[in-house]
Design an enzyme around this catalytic site. Structure first.
Site: not given
Ligand code: 3HC
Length: 709
Positions: A70, A111, A131
């Site tokens: 998300a 998911e 999450e």
């Molecule tokens: N939402 C919004 N922005 C995100 C994002 C997300 N889920 N994931 C990454 N970004 C953004 C980062 O803030 C960054 O932005 P910037 O360039 O402006 O600083 C850009 O994308 C690139 O991210 P990274 O620098 O972290 O890139 P990497 O290649 O190093 O890592 C990744 C990639 C492993 C995917 C890492 O970004 C990450 O761990 N992201 C979060 C994953 C996550 O927590 N997902 C779960 C979200 S909650 C959810 O899904 C709820 C659901 O259950 C309903």
């Protein structure tokens, strides 16, 4: 499809190729599930369902990833309710849908994949439900589908840890049906889809139940899991809510489980811990940015590195390189030190192998990357060198003069100093533009904080290359200006001082430790002192006292050292230890020593409330952090938080030092500091910047450093 892409570019594309509908998500950089993406997926599925020419569908991502989850930026804000959930649409489709995963399938990304009928992945793909790491739980059915697919225990492990699972392991667990080469994922996915188009019934994870029987065989598993995380997850709700959802999966019909998941998700979304963890997530991405560095700066490739000094620090740094596949030369003029250093490295790796966290083959591979050498000439060709010798200016300067003489002109010269003046170190060379500080924390192969210190002559390339180098070896690079202690240690020093002074005034080590552990630190500061050795700063204090008659020493700590109480290594420090056991035991002898020194020095002793202990320690550092920002030595307040989270064990779910201070309020922090200034004198002089923020009602965590450039 899915309106709000950049320009005219749709967020989701749908094309029919060889009878298979290809749904491609294209929302750079990580295909986060923005509302437009969800709408686009829905439209595409409905199109595919309606089109008789489409026999099956593939869900995949454009760019570097499948779907990273998300959109985290949207949490905590009102969101439009979707007309239909993509999970339901995918899962309910009457034609098989295959998720084709490359890069990451995380959170809502996985998911959605779990709601597809099949999942294939390329070998380098990673999947996970992280999450919990941002204080929430999988809210798209993940807590109900994953246990049905791979079993309760395996799902609980993944969801409660939030770890990323590599494709191969995901296949073994049963998350992935097939691993494909990934040379042309689209064509490989089409081929897979064509193989399964005729198969009925469609495998829907929601209808699977065999794996849930695990709960009958081991009904105590949920309680056992709660117990096993009790220490690490204290003060947090999300990990426990994750377990509650999986428990519901074990005992309730799918729809009821989904309702519980939804309710608990809503409870967490705006919790204090979720807000703090989201802040930490973005702060850790922001910290990488040095605003004045040109984006298109051509950086030299660092293919080979050298580390000077085979002590504990140098060895740890060499391991950091080897751990990420970089060949590294470890140089030390003394063959004995070098041999000892290599032994230490070998033993550290061997310990990981023994504990099961490293395979023997991997250890061998890493060791082979570290080449011990005895002369500087042998490292002359390396692209970057990190000096990690004794923390004394003359020694550092001697090393840099030697490096200047032998290293190739393009080499980057970095110093792992924790406090010394980078300009003076650089002055030992004829190329100060190629010199910067790279401050690793101890143990260097484990700790993530990596301070990059810019000297007055450091070139943009040298600085940017160091920031990148840190990231390439798994660290979190953070910019620091050149000043005594740089940013991390400088902001931490007042904490250490107050810790010592409070003992003189009447607090006891065990009280201070308990307050900080209850706050969320893994161990209290006095226990940490015992672990690292009380003698470490003894010499520095003596040196400083000799140089400065007004220097405020720590007589109680000094007395402990003089009595041979050096910490765990001598079985006695601030606590005592039973042989072979590292559990600190409160020692009345320490109480007596404290009382005696206090008596000799005429210290007035009183009782401290726990709140005063916490505030004395942390407010002193908040004040210093503000001074650092005021002087333009850090780029942002949030960078300091990142350093505290990854360098000093500050509890992540409290966001960081400055984020936490905001939960109290800048005004209250300022007032307290001003009153301590009256009471204790100069060391509590409030920072002007803190006063300004307090008066303006602003947020400390949003403060930007007043960079003088
Ligand atoms: N939402 C919004 N922005 C995100 C994002 C997300 N889920 N994931 C990454 N970004 C953004 C980062 O803030 C960054 O932005 P910037 O360039 O402006 O600083 C850009 O994308 C690139 O991210 P990274 O620098 O972290 O890139 P990497 O290649 O190093 O890592 C990744 C990639 C492993 C995917 C890492 O970004 C990450 O761990 N992201 C979060 C994953 C996550 O927590 N997902 C779960 C979200 S909650 C959810 O899904 C709820 C659901 O259950 C309903």
């Amino acid at each position: 499809m899915g309106g709000d892409g950049q320009g005219d570019k749709p967020l989701v594309r749908f094309e029919v190729d060889d009878g298979i509908g290809i749904i491609t998500i294209d929302n750079p950089p990580v295909n986060a599930l923005a509302p437009g993406v969800r709408d686009g997926i829905l439209e595409a599925i409905e199109k595919g369902e309606a089109d008789p020419a489409v026999k099956g569908m593939v869900l995949m991502g454009a760019g570097r990833s499948f779907i990273a989850g998300a959109d985290i930026r949207a949490f905590g804000k009102p969101r439009p309710a979707p007309r239909r959930l993509t999970y339901e649409a995918l899962d309910g489709a009457n034609k098989p849908v295959v998720a084709a995963i490359h890069g990451y399938a995380l959170g809502g990304g996985l998911e959605n994949a779990l709601a597809c009928h099949y999942r294939i992945a390329v070998p380098s793909a990673k999947v996970g439900l992280p999450e919990v790491l941002i204080g929430i739980l999988p809210g798209g059915g993940g807590t109900q589908r994953l246990p049905r697919l791979i079993g309760l225990k395996a799902a609980m492990d993944m969801i409660v840890s939030g770890r990323h699972v590599p494709a191969e392991e995901a296949k073994e667990l049963g998350i992935i049906d097939a691993i494909v080469p990934g040379k042309d994922l689209r064509q490989e996915a089409i081929a897979f889809a064509k193989e399964v188009v005729g198969k009925r019934p469609l495998p829907r994870v929601r209808d699977m139940s065999a794996k849930l029987a695990e709960a009958k065989a081991d009904p105590g598993m949920f309680e056992a899991m709660r117990k096993s995380i009790a220490r690490k997850a204290r003060n947090q709700k999300a990990p426990y809510h994750c377990i509650a959802c999986i428990e519901a999966a074990a005992s309730k019909p799918f729809e009821e489980g989904i309702a519980i998941e939804r309710r608990l998700f809503a409870e967490l979304e705006n919790s204090d811990e979720a807000k703090a963890l989201r802040y930490a997530f973005f702060a850790e991405r922001e910290v990488a940015k040095v605003p004045w560095l040109p984006k298109d700066l051509a950086l030299p490739q660092i293919k080979t590195a050298a580390v000077v000094g085979a002590g504990t620090m140098g060895g740890g740094i060499a391991m950091s390189f080897a751990d990420f596949g970089f060949p590294v030369k470890l140089v030390d003029a003394s063959p004995e030190v070098l041999a000892k250093g290599m032994d230490r490295i070998r033993n550290t790796y061997a310990m990981s192998v023994k504990r099961g966290s490293l395979a023997q083959a991997e250890m061998d591979k890493r060791l082979a990357l570290i080449e011990p050498v005895e002369s500087y000439e042998e490292i002359a060709d390396c692209d970057a060198v990190i000096e990690a010798v004794f923390e004394r200016m003359p020694v550092k300067k001697e090393v840099f003069a030697k490096l200047d003489a032998v290293m190739k002109p393009a080499a980057l010269l970095y110093s792992n100093t924790s406090a010394l003046d980078i300009d003076e170190i650089a002055s030992a060379t004829k190329r100060p533009q190629s010199v910067a500080g790279t401050h690793f924390f101890v143990p260097a192969n484990v700790m993530k904080t990596f301070e990059v210190v810019e000297g007055s002559k450091t070139s943009p390339v040298t600085l940017a290359a160091a920031m990148k180098l840190g990231r390439d070896i798994g660290k979190i690079s953070a910019y620091a200006g050149n000043c005594d202690g740089f940013v991390a240690n400088r902001s931490r020093i007042p904490f250490n001082l107050e810790q010592g002074l409070m003992i003189e005034e009447g607090a006891l080590p065990e009280q201070v430790d308990k307050v900080m552990v209850d706050f969320g630190y893994p161990v209290g500061p006095f226990t940490v002192n015992d672990m690292s050795g009380l003698d470490i700063s003894y010499d520095t204090r003596k040196r400083r006292a000799a140089a400065d008659p007004t220097y405020r020493g720590l007589p109680i700590t000094d007395r402990l050292v003089e009595l041979g109480r050096l910490g765990q290594k001598t079985g006695k420090g601030w606590y005592r230890y039973e042989k072979g056991d590292r559990t600190p035991i409160v020692d009345p002898e320490v109480h007596a020593i404290i009382a005696q020194v206090a008596d000799e020095k005429g210290f007035q002793r009183r009782t401290f409330s726990d709140e005063e202990v916490l505030r004395r320690l942390l407010f002193s550092s908040v004040n210093e952090a503000c001074k650092i920002l005021e002087e333009g030595k850090a780029i942002r307040a949030s960078d300091i938080d990142v350093m505290w989270l990854n360098g000093f064990g500050f509890p992540r779910y409290r966001g960081g030092l400055m984020y936490w201070a905001d939960t109290i309020g800048a005004r209250e922090v300022y007032n307290q500091i001003a009153s301590w200034h009256q009471r204790y004198g100069a060391r509590w002089r409030p920072s002007d910047l803190l006063r300004e923020i307090a008066e303006s009602g602003g947020l400390l965590r949003q403060v930007e450093g007043r960079m003088r450039r």
